[in-house]
Every structure is written in structure tokens, then in C-alpha cells.
Design an enzyme around this catalytic site. Structure first.
Site, PDB file in Angstrom:
ATOM      1  CB  SER A 151      -0.926   0.015   1.225  1.00  0.00           C
ATOM      2  OG  SER A 151      -0.167  -0.075   2.422  1.00  0.00           O
ATOM      3  NE  ARG A 162       1.637  -1.903   9.485  1.00  0.00           N
ATOM      4  CZ  ARG A 162       2.561  -1.161  10.085  1.00  0.00           C
ATOM      5  NH1 ARG A 162       3.007  -1.507  11.282  1.00  0.00           N
ATOM      6  NH2 ARG A 162       3.034  -0.089   9.515  1.00  0.00           N
ATOM      7  CG  HIS A 197      16.657   3.451  -7.701  1.00  0.00           C
ATOM      8  ND1 HIS A 197      16.727   3.941  -6.413  1.00  0.00           N
ATOM      9  CD2 HIS A 197      16.606   4.535  -8.512  1.00  0.00           C
ATOM     10  CE1 HIS A 197      16.709   5.258  -6.448  1.00  0.00           C
ATOM     11  NE2 HIS A 197      16.640   5.646  -7.695  1.00  0.00           N
ATOM     12  CG  LEU A 207      24.192  -0.136  -8.543  1.00  0.00           C
ATOM     13  CD1 LEU A 207      24.668  -1.327  -7.735  1.00  0.00           C
ATOM     14  CD2 LEU A 207      25.390   0.592  -9.151  1.00  0.00           C
ATOM     15  CG  HIS A 224      21.815   6.397  -5.083  1.00  0.00           C
ATOM     16  ND1 HIS A 224      21.347   5.111  -4.958  1.00  0.00           N
ATOM     17  CD2 HIS A 224      20.762   7.197  -4.767  1.00  0.00           C
ATOM     18  CE1 HIS A 224      20.074   5.133  -4.593  1.00  0.00           C
ATOM     19  NE2 HIS A 224      19.698   6.389  -4.472  1.00  0.00           N
ATOM     20  NE  ARG A 275      22.626  15.600 -19.791  1.00  0.00           N
ATOM     21  CZ  ARG A 275      22.366  16.021 -21.044  1.00  0.00           C
ATOM     22  NH1 ARG A 275      21.400  15.486 -21.738  1.00  0.00           N
ATOM     23  NH2 ARG A 275      23.104  16.960 -21.587  1.00  0.00           N
ATOM     24  CG  LEU A 324      35.213  13.209 -26.181  1.00  0.00           C
ATOM     25  CD1 LEU A 324      35.744  12.984 -24.770  1.00  0.00           C
ATOM     26  CD2 LEU A 324      35.882  12.239 -27.162  1.00  0.00           C
ATOM     27  NE  ARG A 367      25.244  28.187 -11.537  1.00  0.00           N
ATOM     28  CZ  ARG A 367      25.194  27.464 -12.663  1.00  0.00           C
ATOM     29  NH1 ARG A 367      25.652  26.230 -12.647  1.00  0.00           N
ATOM     30  NH2 ARG A 367      24.700  27.975 -13.780  1.00  0.00           N
TER      31      ARG A 367
END
Length: 594
Positions: A114, A146, A279, A281, A341, A476, A485, A569
């Protein structure tokens, strides 16, 4: 188009093309084979991971006109005969595969059904796998929580988050109805053996006497992991097939609590039954990292201190805690993002070449890298916390304005660190890591900045800013997945004016099909017993050994985080940290990024 969704052997991440000389060997089917089998490769055939859920119509071709998934022989010709042999072998195995399907069933139980994670990620990922024919014909999904709920109420709940996102095929609605018919619900307490016994009874009823393989996904708070594992292992474990448990982070708060959690889980499960999921990976660009490095000659020779000046791992979100303040304040950005991560991505990036694509070989190399990392020093770390800010006529609240966060909280919502790996490949190369919430943009990326060209003939054209003359490789991870590159190039014209240009692979332009969600890949791996993208206990120990002393020092000395405006930033201290090692954060010039 052929989808990357083919079943793999549980002990290896690679699929194998079998030569004709071995055609008479006994080949077992890959689907749901619990024990590893020996496979053989001609020396010139790469171990390429392929899964066998073939999806349909269009087949992408490369610029030379050959299919993207073609295998080429040493003379440069497409290996069509080899592929034909593989197809023939698959046909020969079909009867064995059908027999295996008829004798076994897969039962997936989502504990905490849930909750938001289950509704938004796990059930949609399971439907996507079913939609792409990546799950066996005989499978069921049980929700356990539950909350009092009927089967029909569960189906109504999860149907709101199921989408036909893959290719809008006409039969999507039919597939969705078929999937929902396989979903059931059982309400019970997480620490009740009686409730899990009742779940076991319902599972057996659906499994109808077949060999049962059971997967439990623990989408619940970590403080009840052990209770659920105890009850599930003692009362709802499979008696004839395998039982596996997926555990969501956080895996403790430090070395001690993580070690205690591991020891408690291993009272009821073996290490091979525990799948610790991160996640990140499972994201496409992270999985492509090893392919990019180990299958391209242009990169692997450069992957060392001789050519790489620094590596940056950047994670930023453009929103604050917003409803998760209570949970987040107990962990902070270092535990929530950096220790898992980003550190896992760093280990994949920096590891030595593994012996094979086998899960244990890859994880062995990751552990070696983690153990080679220099202890983190407080002077190499900057922490920050976002404050309220008004921008464009809109006001943004500070972290401590969250009603679930204490007014005097010093939990960091931003952190930057300089990490060093003391081995022959990376000695002296700074790995700069930063992660933060409520920043100016949402992104996750790896940036590799190469060294200056020695005796650069064109250094006068760059003036005093030699950083503009260095090459940079960017992966990215999100959003808008891309690999590009940055190179130096002459601007067309009669003069000699140089410009920095991008060789760009933008995934949405090159690959029109939608990229699978990370949870789809990881769930399928868990079903197949593939552990390559899951975290082993000694990996976890090594990761916490790096960060625990730092976390203890931050908390004991009550280091106050540097405040930064919501939507900025980040704290200025992060720029001083980078400058300390003669590095400029690569995302500062992001407006020019593709």
C-alpha cells in the site's frame, strides 16, 4: 524491434553463442534454472548479455546497414550462420523450456503493497515486464500490507499507476486486464507468523502443486526488515523451488547498524538469497559504463592517472524534502545518496577489469576499489543546508520550515567530498562527489576531465584558461540520457580560431524506444538470480567503513552546514573544495551542454 529483455543464466550476466562443434552438447534452458551451467565461447566471440523477450517489428540498423545486434566474424562479415545456429538451438530447447514452464511457477509478494514505492515503481515495473513477455507464463503477484483491502481494491489501486508507456500497442489494455487478474492481496501484520502462514496457504492454492519459486520485495521501513524476513522464511518460504528477498535501502545508518542488520538477516537467509537493491545501478547509463570502457579501445588505455586529471560524480535535485523531512532528517544527504548511489557508481567506474562478466567477479573488483579508498578527512568535505528563497515572485521554504523537521536541525541537504583511491591506477586523482537537494537543476552525471595536452601547439589560442583546452567525457545518467565528449575544434573560416565542440550521443535521438525503468531491470535480474547489480555484504561493509568515521565526526562535533538559497548552485564551500585540488566543477558551464 528486439528488446533487451532476454533471460540469462543465474550465475552469469552473459549469454553465449554456441559454435556448431558443440551443437550436440546438452543445452539447458535459461529460464528459471537455479544451478549454473558451463558455457563455451569461441575466443573471438564477445560475451554479450542478451535476454530472450523479443518484442516485435522494427530492427534498428547501424550506419553501415547491419543490425545493431549483429555479431561479426574475424573477416568482418556478419555472423549470420552463427546466429542461425543459435536460433536452431533455441528451437531444439523449446520442448525442454515448455516442460520447465509447465512444472514451475513464480510467485512475487510485494510486502508494503500500500506504500508509494510499491504503487509508483514496483507494480508498474512488474506490468512492464509482463507486457514485454519477460515473466514466465505461470506467475502471480501478491500484495501484503497491514491495510485492510480486497483483491479488487488492490487492482483498482495499482491500475491507476500502470501505463502503456512502451509503444502504445493496441493490445495494451488487454494485457493490463490480464496482469491485474494475476494480482491478489493478503492483509496481515509484519511480525505475525500466523498471517504469513495464511499467505503461504494462499500462495500454494494458486501454485497448484507446481514447483514454486518465490520472490519477496520488502518495500517497508528498515526497522521491520528482520521481522518480515523471519516470518516469511519460516512460514512462507518455498518448499520446492528457490526463495529470494529484495531489500530496499537504507541498509543501516553506519557500520555497526549495517553489520547488525546483515547478521540478523543471515539468521534466516543465505547471502545468495538476499538481493540488496540500489536502483541507480539499474539505470541505463550506469549499466553502459562498463560496456563503454571495456569494449572500446579508445577509452580503456586512457582510464588511469596518466590521462585523467579528475572525475566528478554529480547528483542534484531541484526540489527539497517536501513531505519526507521526517525520514530524511534521520539520515541526511550523505547516507541517502553518497554512501550508496554515488559510491557504487564510483566503484564501477574505477574497478579493474574483472575476470569475466560473472556477478562475483565484478563484485570482487568493486570491493577491491572500495577497500583501496583513503579514509575521508573532514577538511575534504563540505556540508550545506538549503534556506528559504524568493525567486520569480515565488517563495520557497527552508529545510527547517518543514513541519516534520526540528527547528534546530543541522542535517545536511548538500554534501561535497574529495575521495582518493590509493592504488597504481588512480594514485593522486581526485574523485569529486557532490549531492544536494533544492538546487538549480535536476541531474545525475559522471564527468571525466582529462589532462592538458603536453606542449600544446595551440595553447596561445586558448589564452590563460587552459581548462578550456582539456577534453571532457560526460555520461548523463538523468534526465535526457546522453554520452558526449568535449573536444577542441577549428571554427570554419580563414583565421585560426578554436572552439570547444561536442561529439554527442543523445539516447532519445539515437534510440527511439523508451528506456526501461531501473526497477524493471533489477526485478528481472532478481527473478533470474543475476546478482551483478545487487550489493554484496562485504561491499556494504567496505562502503560504510569509508563513511562511518566521517559521519561520526560530523555529528560529534556538531558541524553546522553552510546555508545556501533554495534553487541555487549550492554552498560556496563546494567551489573552494574543488579549487583546493585545482578542479573546476564541470556542471558550471552546463548551459552549453547538449
Amino acid at each position: 524491434m528486439f528488446m533487451d529483455c532476454h533471460f540469462r543464466t543465474p550465475s552469469s550476466s552473459s549469454a553465449n553463442f554456441v559454435p556448431s562443434s558443440l551443437k550436440n552438447e546438452t543445452i539447458l534452458p535459461r529460464k528459471f534454472v537455479s544451478s549454473p551451467r558451463k558455457t563455451y565461447f569461441p575466443s573471438w566471440v564477445s560475451q554479450i548479455s542478451v535476454r530472450k523477450c523479443v518484442s516485435s517489428h522494427l530492427q534498428l540498423k547501424s550506419s553501415n546497414g547491419h543490425p545493431l545486434n549483429a555479431v561479426f566474424l574475424p573477416d568482418g562479415s556478419p555472423g549470420s550462420s552463427l546466429l542461425n545456429e543459435q536460433i536452431a538451438l533455441q528451437e531444439e530447447d523449446k520442448s525442454v523450456l515448455d516442460s520447465d514452464k509447465a512444472q514451475s511457477t513464480l510467485s512475487i509478494t510485494v510486502v508494503g503493497a500500500s506504500g508509494d514505492l510499491a504503487k509508483k515503481k514496483i507494480f508498474p515495473a512488474l506490468f512492464a515486464l509482463y507486457y514485454e513477455d519477460c515473466l514466465p507464463e505461470d506467475f502471480i503477484v501478491f500484495g501484503y500490507a497491514r491495510t485492510s483491502m480486497t483483491d479488487e481494491q488492490l487492482r483498482n489501486m495499482i491500475s491507476k499507476t500502470l501505463t502503456c508507456r512502451i509503444d502504445k500497442r493496441a493490445n495494451c489494455e488487454d494485457k493490463m486486464d490480464e496482469f491485474l487478474k494475476r494480482c491478489f492481496y493478503h492483509s496481515g501484520q509484519y511480525s505475525s507468523e500466523e498471517d504469513f502462514s495464511e499467505l503461504d496457504r494462499k500462495l500454494k492454492e494458486k501454485e497448484d502443486g507446481k514447483v514454486s519459486n518465490r520472490l519477496f520485495y520488502l518495500s517497508i521501513p528498515p526497522n521491520i526488515f528482520v521481522d518480515v524476513v523471519k516470518c516469511a522464511s519460516q512460514r512462507a518460504s518455498s518448499g520446492s523451488g528457490w526463495t529470494r528477498v529484495i531489500v530496499e535501502k537504507p541498509f543501516g545508518r553506519d557500520s555497526d547498524s549495517s553489520g547488525e542488520l546483515t547478521r540478523s538477516l543471515k539468521q534466516y537467509l543465505t547471502e545468495d538469497q538476499i538481493f540488496r537493491i540500489d536502483h541507480y545501478l539499474g539505470k541505463e547509463l550506469v549499466e553502459n559504463l562498463s560496456v563503454l570502457r571495456f569494449s572500446n579501445l579508445v577509452f580503456e588505455p586512457l582510464w588511469s592517472r596518466s590521462y585523467i586529471r579528475n572525475v566528478q560524480l554529480i547528483f542534484s535535485e531541484d526540489f527539497g524534502t517536501e513531505g519526507r523531512g521526517g525520514y530524511f532528517d534521520n539520515y541526511g544527504i550523505i547516507r541517502d545518496i553518497m554512501q550508496n548511489h554515488l559510491l557504487q557508481i564510483l566503484a564501477l567506474f574505477a574497478m579493474e577489469t574483472p575476470v569475466s562478466l560473472d556477478a562475483e567477479d565484478i563484485r570482487n573488483e568493486k570491493v577491491k576499489v572500495l577497500k583501496s579508498m583513503r579514509p575521508l578527512q573532514l577538511e575534504d568535505v563540505v556540508v550545506g543546508q538549503y534556506k528559504g528563497h524568493s525567486k520569480g515572485g515565488k517563495s520557497y521554504s527552508a529545510y527547517i520550515d518543514d513541519p516534520t523537521v526540528p527547528n534546530d536541525s543541522i542535517t545536511p541537504t548538500f554534501a561535497a567530498a574529495a575521495i582518493f583511491i590509493d592504488n597504481a591506477r588512480w594514485d593522486g586523482v581526485p574523485f569529486l562527489m557532490k549531492a544536494g537537494k533544492a538546487l538549480h537543476t535536476r541531474r545525475a552525471e559522471i564527468r571525466v576531465q582529462f589532462r592538458h595536452v603536453p606542449g600544446n601547439l595551440y595553447k596561445r589560442n586558448f589564452g590563460t584558461d587552459l581548462d578550456k583546452a582539456t577534453n571532457e567525457l560526460v555520461l548523463r545518467v538523468q534526465p535526457n540520457e546522453a554520452i558526449y565528449l568535449k573536444i577542441n575544434n577549428k571554427v570554419p573560416g580563414l583565421g585560426m580560431r578554436l572552439d570547444r565542440s561536442d561529439l554527442n550521443l543523445l539516447y532519445r535521438s539515437r534510440y527511439p524506444s523508451e528506456i526501461p525503468d531501473a526497477y524493471e531491470r533489477l526485478l528481472l535480474d532478481a527473478v533470474e538470480g543475476e546478482r551483478r547489480l545487487f550489493i554484496r555484504s562485504d561491499e556494504l561493509d567496505a562502503a560504510w567503513s569509508l563513511f562511518t568515521p566521517l559521519l561520526n565526526e560530523l555529528e560529534e562535533k556538531k558541524i553546522a552546514p553552510e546555508l545556501y538559497p533554495y534553487g541555487s548552485r549550492g554552498p560556496v564551500g563546494a567551489h573552494y573544495l574543488a579549487a583546493k585540488y585545482n578542479v573546476r566543477w564541470g556542471d558550471l558551464g552546463e548551459d552549453r551542454d547538449p
